[in-house]
Design an enzyme around this catalytic site. Structure first.
Site, short mmCIF file in Angstrom:
data_model
loop_
_atom_site.label_atom_id
_atom_site.label_comp_id
_atom_site.label_asym_id
_atom_site.label_seq_id
_atom_site.Cartn_x
_atom_site.Cartn_y
_atom_site.Cartn_z
N HIS A 32 0.84 -1.19 0.00
CA HIS A 32 0.00 0.00 0.00
C HIS A 32 0.88 1.24 0.00
O HIS A 32 2.03 1.23 0.47
CB HIS A 32 -0.96 0.01 1.20
CG HIS A 32 -0.29 0.27 2.53
ND1 HIS A 32 -0.07 1.54 3.02
CD2 HIS A 32 0.22 -0.58 3.45
CE1 HIS A 32 0.53 1.46 4.20
NE2 HIS A 32 0.73 0.18 4.48
N CYS A 33 0.34 2.32 -0.57
CA CYS A 33 1.00 3.62 -0.51
C CYS A 33 0.22 4.48 0.47
O CYS A 33 -0.48 3.96 1.34
CB CYS A 33 1.09 4.25 -1.90
SG CYS A 33 -0.51 4.52 -2.69
N ALA A 34 0.27 5.79 0.32
CA ALA A 34 -0.38 6.67 1.29
C ALA A 34 -1.90 6.56 1.27
O ALA A 34 -2.55 6.74 2.30
CB ALA A 34 0.03 8.12 1.03
#
Length: 478
Positions: A32-34
């Protein structure tokens, strides 16, 4: 393991999500990213992106870079990811691992485009810092911004500071080919230190300055290399050449590392890599790269001179459609070469208005559909991303999904492009658009004021046209 309260809150959504992506057996990796879950699937066609986008806690989903990206939102994505990995029975991966995994599924052309992007990702922070410094010294030195006199003329005490900033702002551009060949060598799997060595050779002070040779003030020395006539000219501004040489050095480094016996590999392999790559630089890659970079720059300038406002509108109108294909990453190399050759970049403001046109379209959609909680959640998040130069949530969460906002956003971008042409906006760097892009706009001829106006115009046109379309046509938004 996810906290019990978090698990009970998100597990129903996660279970449905796993079903809609083709089951646990279709998952290769997850990170996952932000704001987004990033999943690598064995078969993307098994994922029902439309149904996934309708799930609770989900603000949209799309496939990009051969990853299924599910928009969750800042903060929440961490909790959903924890529940997802536990329920799917997989170990978490880093974002880099997922990118590497998805890259293995791309064809040669896609991998080449991604490689170009990766080369510039590493050096863009330095370019942005330099461009921001240029913007500061431009604001301090330019007359007519704060009055008939420049800030330096009004306050002579800061003249030394301005001179200092001016020197710092141009430093990176004097060694930009060196940085590019270093980054390219590293990206293509070679020893980046060898890239630095070759980059230093490209800018060696005993070579004739490329700009001086170009304007006819210096005549280069010509030597014979095994009967081949070679001009000893440096490669200032040789961004395309540096990219090509990074690839050459990496391949030679790996080749000689395999072929040279271990006993003498430590000194002979790098020696052969530098000698062969240096010969290729002056005999083949350099001349070919100069032709290629001249062709790119001349082609761009030809389009400005001959297509004029139409060319600007066309580029700004379709640039975000190019983003959908992923081919926009190559534009960074073109921008870098344009700055090296002309000292400015007219592409960056066009990219910004193109993005803001799509931002306007998603804003118009959000305002028109405000009574829908789902539309508000998706629209507000997607619009906020465009303000900081990220268009994918807007594109894949709304505009591509419903098609007509994409068209209205493209029209908004085209109108903004016309304003860019008429006002002559230029940038001093690349890699930033929208609000962050303000920092790298050239101050000349009220550049910052026109930049704001151009982006607001594109935003307004995209929003108004989208609202009108929704009110008049009343399309099915299911």
């Amino acid at each position: 393991m996810a906290d019990s309260n978090i698990k009970s809150k998100y597990l129903p959504t996660v279970k449905e999500m796993i079903t809609l992506i083709g089951g646990k057996e279709n998952i290769q990796g997850a990170a996952h990213c932000a704001t987004r879950l990033r999943l690598v699937l064995k078969d993307n066609s098994l994922a029902d992106t439309k149904a996934i986008g309708e799930l609770d806690h989900v603000k949209g989903s799309f496939v990009a870079g051969d990853q299924l990206q599910i928009i969750i939102g800042a903060g929440t994505v961490n909790d959903v990811y924890a529940v997802f990995t536990e329920e799917a029975g997989i170990s978490g991966m880093s974002l880099g691992d997922v990118k590497e995994q998805s890259a293995q599924k791309q064809n040669a052309f896609q991998r080449g485009i991604k490689a170009l992007s990766d080369v510039f990702v590493e050096i863009i922070p330095g370019l942005l810092a330099a461009a921001l410094l240029m913007g500061v010294t431009g604001l301090l030195s330019q007359k007519g911004i704060f009055g008939p006199k420049s800030v330096v003329e009004m306050y002579p005490a800061i003249e030394g500071f301005n001179r200092f900033i001016s020197i710092m702002s141009t430093g990176i551009f004097t060694i930009l080919p060196l940085l590019v060949v270093y980054s390219a060598t590293k990206r293509f799997g070679g020893n980046p230190v060898l890239g630095l060595v070759l980059g230093a050779i490209m800018l060696h002070p005993e070579l004739a300055n490329a700009y001086a040779v170009g304007n006819g003030t210096v005549k280069p020395e010509i030597i014979s290399l095994f009967g081949l006539k070679v001009s000893l000219v440096a490669f200032q501004g040789g961004i395309i050449i540096a990219l090509m040489m990074g690839f050459v050095i990496a391949k030679l480094d790996k080749f000689f590392s395999r072929k040279v016996p271990d006993m003498i590999k430590l000194f002979l392999a790098p020696f052969l890599t530098i000698v062969v790559s240096g010969f290729l630089l002056f005999s083949a890659v350099g001349p070919l790269g100069r032709l290629l970079s001249d062709g790119i720059t001349n082609g761009l300038m030809w389009s400005v001179d001959n297509l004029g406002i139409v060319g600007f509108m066309l580029f700004a109108g379709v640039q975000q459609i190019i983003v959908i294909t992923g081919l926009h990453h190559v534009i960074g190399a073109v921008e870098a070469q344009l700055i090296a050759d002309t000292g400015s970049n007219f592409i960056m403001p066009l990219m910004s208005v193109a993005l803001m046109g799509q931002g306007g379209a998603v804003l118009g959609y959000t305002l028109a559909m405000w009574k829908s909680e789902k539309a508000r959640q998706i629209g507000v998040s997607a619009f906020g991303s465009t303000l900081f130069g990220i268009s994918e949530p807007a594109l894949f969460g709304v505009n591509v999904k419903y098609k007509f906002p994409l068209i209205m956003g493209s029209i908004g971008g085209a109108i903004g492009g016309a304003y860019v042409y008429l006002s002559g906006i230029n940038a001093l760097g690349f890699g930033a658009t929208a609000i962050p892009g303000f920092a790298i706009i050239a101050a000349k001829d009220s550049g910052h004021l026109h930049y704001v106006a151009a982006n607001l115009l594109a935003l307004a046109v995209g929003a108004i046209l989208t609202i009108i379309y929704l009110k008049v046509r009343k399309p099915n938004m299911d």
